[in-house]
Design an enzyme around this catalytic site. Structure first.
Site, PDB file in Angstrom:
ATOM      1  CD  GLU A   1      -3.016   3.452   1.924  1.00  0.00           C
ATOM      2  OE1 GLU A   1      -2.828   3.975   3.036  1.00  0.00           O
ATOM      3  OE2 GLU A   1      -2.122   2.892   1.278  1.00  0.00           O
TER       4      GLU A   1
ATOM      5  NE  ARG B   1       0.103   4.881  -5.057  1.00  0.00           N
ATOM      6  CZ  ARG B   1       0.658   5.374  -6.146  1.00  0.00           C
ATOM      7  NH1 ARG B   1       0.065   5.236  -7.319  1.00  0.00           N
ATOM      8  NH2 ARG B   1       1.819   6.001  -6.088  1.00  0.00           N
TER       9      ARG B   1
ATOM     10  CB  SER C   1      -0.911  -0.002   1.228  1.00  0.00           C
ATOM     11  OG  SER C   1      -0.129  -0.008   2.416  1.00  0.00           O
ATOM     12  CD  GLN C   2       1.852   6.048  -1.974  1.00  0.00           C
ATOM     13  OE1 GLN C   2       1.713   5.440  -3.021  1.00  0.00           O
ATOM     14  NE2 GLN C   2       2.965   6.681  -1.664  1.00  0.00           N
ATOM     15  CB  SER C   3       0.131   3.699   4.543  1.00  0.00           C
ATOM     16  OG  SER C   3      -0.297   2.350   4.435  1.00  0.00           O
TER      17      SER C   3
END
Length: 628
Positions: free
Chosen positions: A319, A315, A296-298
């Protein structure tokens, strides 16, 4: 899974088992080495059950929740709830509970006090040397006392226990070699095994352990009977959730199957999946993962820092939106979730799983929260149905293979071989090779602080020659290795901070600078030359170009970027012009040249003839005045 025995899978649904199959099931227990063993009778009565009689069936249907205050482990009753709670916290209850789990009978409170007093008196009179050889636990003392019959009014555990225990009541509970209790949970797999005469020898029925609660897992046969003797299965439901890669799928599954008589089996879904009854189901997708990047982007932000691109911003927003969507769905399904027997969650990361725990609906220690004990694919409604069928149908499994125990002689041989001094260790294990492996790993990962501390600890020079030299002939030093592999950060650190020699040459006569083909790495050498100064070494031998400061390099980079942008824009304009000309040429070829219109020449006299006399007189006067 074996395919020798073929059964109708519709008969294997755990919440609606065929009566013959249910009556034929017998729980299988294993010891610590996966050898099949028999449970003690006292424990077997709690975990297994034979055929269901009509009387038992009626009792199961009319069962009620007990409101009496008593302790079955200690066989005592209480008048108040506070007395019961304090009893459960006492050492007396803990001791009797352990004895009950081992298959022995409990003792009374008076005998427990006698044992504790005797224990205290023995510990007070015995010496430290003798007391160190004995066990300090109350359990061992009780076993010794009861076997010698030295305490009055104490039940003899040998004579009062069942005959099958013999003179040693605990030998059937524990494996003598591994000291592991015999249990149906020692399968070392995700399933519990059951015997049945409906399948061939050497095969078992298997049910996933995650389908049971912690309490019912201790008596799975009784739980199976309760599932199949329930009057109305429509009230029993479970929740299924899958989330990963921005995809989400959730459903509330009823334990009662749908009627599929007459349905035709489809290619993409089985009859069992068609019978799955979802009271509610929902799927949605958010763009949270960059294609072919993974994670994921995080997670990317935590690993490599926060990116500022438009895609990363989108993104991150998705999320947060995905979490909000799931939270809103949990709010909507709250009446169902409060009545669920099981809540299965598949989350690829801890962040995805935290969506459910942080929502406030579920606690981390909730027994209903479980994971899928098998791999699943992308979250969809079809995948939820497949997972539910995988969970709720009996599986035919082969008998687990026992673990082989090596003989003591083999262990002694190995231990003696290990204790023998090795003569060839000095020849085969060179400390220089070990240092080389560690140094190269640190250079690859650009761990400069760890590299410096490792070299100081082991007193290694910065110009250490990597070993074996035959393997590192082209890159004899760390600076050579960093240059060839274009690790520009380590090039600058090795030169500027650690003062490596840039003039050392390999077997081909090349210094480190000649091994790199990257412009950024070459500029790292030039920056190091600028930082160290011209008096540091003979830079001509190192072949490093003219010194450049970081500011000069940044200006060069900006200039090159502008030139690239200008080249790109000019190339785009030229391409557009060529496309425009090509388009015009295509249009002309389609339309053709055509015929030009003939324009008739009109003389002045023909024009005047069309005018009246007054108009002709006025035009003549106008032309005369203009000529003047």
């Amino acid at each position: 899974m074996s395919t020798q025995t073929k059964l109708d899978k519709n008969r294997l649904y755990v919440y609606d088992l065929d009566e013959k199959i249910l009556n034929s099931l017998k729980l299988v227990a294993f010891d610590g080495l996966l050898n099949e063993a028999e449970l003690p009778k006292s424990i077997e009565d709690l975990t297994t059950s034979s055929t269901i009689s009509e009387k038992d069936l009626q009792q199961l249907k009319n069962k009620q929740v007990s409101t009496s205050l008593n302790c079955s482990a200690c066989q005592v009753s209480f008048e108040k709830l506070d007395d019961e709670r304090t009893h459960f916290k006492s050492d007396f209850h803990t001791y009797n509970l352990k004895k009950t789990l081992k298959g022995s009978l409990p003792i009374s409170l008076e005998n427990f006090h006698v044992i504790t007093e005797k224990k205290n008196n023995q510990s007070a009179h015995e010496d430290d040397s003798s007391s160190s050889d004995e066990d300090n636990s109350i359990e061992d003392d009780v076993d010794i006392v009861t076997k010698n019959n030295t305490i009055t009014n104490t039940p003899n555990l040998e004579t009062d226990s069942d005959d099958e225990f013999g003179s040693q009541p605990f030998t059937h509970n524990y494996n003598s070699e591994t000291d592991v209790p015999i249990s149906h949970l020692n399968t070392r797999s995700a399933e519990i095994y059951f015997k049945s005469n409906q399948i061939s020898d050497g095969q078992y029925f298997g049910i996933y352990k995650n389908l049971f609660s912690k309490q019912s897992l201790l008596k799975p046969m009784q739980e199976l009977i309760d599932w199949n003797t329930s009057i109305d299965q429509t009230t029993s439901i479970s929740a299924l959730f899958m989330v990963g890669g921005g995809h989400f799928a959730g459903a509330i599954a009823s334990h009662q199957r749908a009627n599929i008589k007459g349905n035709i089996r489809k290619h993409d879904i089985s009859l069992q999946e068609q019978a799955v009854r979802f009271i509610e189901h929902k799927t949605f997708h958010r763009y949270t993962t960059r294609r072919k990047q993974g994670g994921s982007q995080s997670a990317m932000d935590n690993a490599k820092g926060k990116a500022n691109s438009a895609g990363s911003t989108l993104r991150r927003y998705n999320e947060a939106a995905l979490k909000a969507d799931i939270s809103n769905l949990l709010v909507e399904w709250k009446p169902y979730l409060e009545k669920c027997d099981n809540i299965f969650i598949r989350a690829r990361s801890s962040q995805d799983r935290r969506i459910f725990t942080e929502s406030g609906f579920f606690q981390k220690d909730d027994d209903r929260l479980k994971s899928f004990p098998f791999t699943t694919s992308r979250p969809t409604v079809g995948e939820l149905k497949r997972a539910w069928c995988e969970l709720t149908y009996l599986k035919i499994l082969n008998k687990p293979k026992p673990i082989e125990v090596r003989e003591n002689t083999d262990l002694l041989k190995k231990s003696t071989q290990q204790n023998k001094p090795k003569k060839e260790t000095k020849e085969t294990l060179d400390p220089g090779c070990e240092h080389t492996v560690n140094l190269i790993n640190l250079v690859k990962k650009a761990r400069a602080p760890l590299l410096i501390s490792y070299m100081k600890k082991n007193k290694i020079d910065i110009n250490f020659i990597l070993k074996p030299e035959s393997l590192y002939a082209n890159t004899p030093t760390m600076l050579h290795y960093a240059s060839q592999n274009n690790i520009k950060q380590m090039v600058n650190i090795l030169l500027s901070n650690m003062k490596a020699d840039p003039c050392i040459k390999n077997l081909s006569g090349k210094p480190p600078y000649d091994l790199t083909k990257s412009i950024t790495t070459q500029r790292a050498f030039q920056i190091a030359r600028y930082n160290l100064g011209e008096d540091y070494t003979s830079w001509e031998e190192s072949h490093i170009g003219e010194p450049l400061s970081r500011e000069a390099v940044e200006e060069l980079v900006k200039k090159e970027e502008k030139e690239k942008d200008a080249e790109v824009t000019s190339a785009i304009e030229e391409e557009l012009k060529s496309l425009k000309k090509q388009r015009e040429h295509e249009l002309e070829s389609k339309r053709g040249k055509g015929n030009t219109l003939g324009i008739a020449t009109i003389t002045q006299e023909q024009n005047l003839n069309s005018l009246s006399e007054d108009q002709r007189r006025k035009t003549n006067e106008r032309t005369k005045s203009q000529s003047r």
